[in-house]
Design a protein around this motif. Structure first.
Motif, PDB file in Angstrom:
ATOM      1  N   GLY A  23       0.813  -1.215   0.000  1.00 17.68           N
ATOM      2  CA  GLY A  23       0.000   0.000   0.000  1.00 17.68           C
ATOM      3  C   GLY A  23       0.842   1.259   0.000  1.00 17.68           C
ATOM      4  O   GLY A  23       0.519   2.238  -0.695  1.00 17.68           O
ATOM      5  N   THR A  27       0.775   3.888  -3.041  1.00 16.77           N
ATOM      6  CA  THR A  27       0.420   5.271  -2.757  1.00 16.77           C
ATOM      7  C   THR A  27       1.500   6.237  -3.233  1.00 16.77           C
ATOM      8  O   THR A  27       1.206   7.295  -3.811  1.00 16.77           O
ATOM      9  CB  THR A  27       0.175   5.456  -1.253  1.00 16.77           C
ATOM     10  N   ARG A  67      -6.224   6.753  -3.110  1.00 16.41           N
ATOM     11  CA  ARG A  67      -7.195   6.480  -2.044  1.00 16.41           C
ATOM     12  C   ARG A  67      -7.178   5.004  -1.648  1.00 16.41           C
ATOM     13  O   ARG A  67      -7.215   4.669  -0.461  1.00 16.41           O
ATOM     14  CB  ARG A  67      -8.589   6.892  -2.505  1.00 16.41           C
ATOM     15  N   PHE A  68      -7.123   4.132  -2.643  1.00 16.22           N
ATOM     16  CA  PHE A  68      -7.062   2.696  -2.342  1.00 16.22           C
ATOM     17  C   PHE A  68      -5.806   2.357  -1.556  1.00 16.22           C
ATOM     18  O   PHE A  68      -5.842   1.572  -0.603  1.00 16.22           O
ATOM     19  CB  PHE A  68      -7.112   1.894  -3.646  1.00 16.22           C
ATOM     20  N   VAL A  70      -4.068   4.321   0.427  1.00 16.15           N
ATOM     21  CA  VAL A  70      -4.156   4.856   1.792  1.00 16.15           C
ATOM     22  C   VAL A  70      -5.063   3.985   2.651  1.00 16.15           C
ATOM     23  O   VAL A  70      -4.750   3.683   3.808  1.00 16.15           O
ATOM     24  CB  VAL A  70      -4.654   6.311   1.756  1.00 16.15           C
ATOM     25  N   VAL A  71      -6.195   3.549   2.095  1.00 14.70           N
ATOM     26  CA  VAL A  71      -7.096   2.674   2.844  1.00 14.70           C
ATOM     27  C   VAL A  71      -6.417   1.341   3.164  1.00 14.70           C
ATOM     28  O   VAL A  71      -6.533   0.808   4.279  1.00 14.70           O
ATOM     29  CB  VAL A  71      -8.403   2.455   2.060  1.00 14.70           C
ATOM     30  N   ALA A  72      -5.701   0.789   2.176  1.00 20.25           N
ATOM     31  CA  ALA A  72      -4.990  -0.471   2.406  1.00 20.25           C
ATOM     32  C   ALA A  72      -3.940  -0.315   3.499  1.00 20.25           C
ATOM     33  O   ALA A  72      -3.772  -1.192   4.355  1.00 20.25           O
ATOM     34  CB  ALA A  72      -4.342  -0.947   1.110  1.00 20.25           C
ATOM     35  N   PHE A  74      -3.991   1.870   5.979  1.00 24.08           N
ATOM     36  CA  PHE A  74      -4.651   2.082   7.268  1.00 24.08           C
ATOM     37  C   PHE A  74      -5.171   0.769   7.856  1.00 24.08           C
ATOM     38  O   PHE A  74      -4.935   0.450   9.024  1.00 24.08           O
ATOM     39  CB  PHE A  74      -5.793   3.080   7.087  1.00 24.08           C
ATOM     40  N   VAL A  75      -5.876  -0.010   7.023  1.00 29.33           N
ATOM     41  CA  VAL A  75      -6.441  -1.271   7.506  1.00 29.33           C
ATOM     42  C   VAL A  75      -5.338  -2.263   7.870  1.00 29.33           C
ATOM     43  O   VAL A  75      -5.383  -2.917   8.924  1.00 29.33           O
ATOM     44  CB  VAL A  75      -7.393  -1.865   6.449  1.00 29.33           C
TER      45      VAL A  75
END
Length: 196
Positions: A23, A27, A67-68, A70-72, A74-75
């Motif tokens: 991720g 990013t 965005r994908f 950053v979400v990856a 974070f999770v």
């Protein structure tokens, strides 16, 4: 594998760590392309066809990718922390001396510190665990990782448990028996034929 507690704790930790690295890489690359296309669109002008194409690429392709990523990140970071904490709990229960050795915990402490930077001299790997200098350490963190309590007492790496004592004694007996085993020299004789 499904009944192995250690494997079930290590698997999500490794996978989430891989997702975190992927991720971050995704990013970074997508952010660079998004900014580059956005600047190119502004320089060319949004009224031109090429400028609009660059603007659409930055908006419709690279921005969702960022965005994908950053979400990856974070999770996967949340899963990494939770699974790592669970894995540390298991390690302290199964191998209590492992973290003590990793942290160079030479003396039994209450509220043991977590070592960030430690250096050792020539006697750092001696049985007494001497000549070790902790340069940067965070107080109470090692005890918290072990038991979720800042006041927990952690045994030193030189403190032997009954199981390790039995293992060491068994290894000593085995090595002594091997050394005392008589050795026979092998001699090879070559047959001699009749002389002509």
């Amino acid at each position: 594998m499904l009944t192995n507690v250690t494997a079930m704790a290590a698997f999500p930790h490794v996978v989430s760590g891989a997702w975190l690295v992927a991720g971050a890489f995704l990013t970074g690359v997508a952010s660079w392309h998004m900014v580059r296309h956005h600047r190119a669109a502004r320089e060319m002008g949004l009224e031109t066809e090429e400028g609009q194409e660059r603007h659409r690429a930055a908006r419709d392709l690279y921005r969702p990718t960022v965005r994908f990523g950053v979400v990856a990140m974070f999770v996967s970071a949340i899963v990494l922390v939770i699974s790592g904490d669970f894995q540390a709990q298991i390690m302290f229960k199964q191998r209590p001396m492992k973290m003590a050795s990793a942290e160079a915990l030479c003396e039994t402490e209450t509220g043991a510190s977590f070592s960030i930077l430690t250096i050792g001299g020539p006697d750092a790997f001696a049985e007494q665990c001497g000549d070790v200098t902790h340069l940067i350490e965070v107080p109470y963190v090692t005890s918290f990782l072990a038991t979720h309590s800042f006041d927990a007492t952690r045994r030193a790496s030189t403190t032997s448990t009954p199981s390790t004592s039995r293992s060491s004694a068994r290894l000593r007996r085995t090595s002594t028996a091997r050394r005392s085993r008589p050795t026979t020299a092998r001699t090879s004789s070559s047959p001699t034929g009749p002389s002509a």
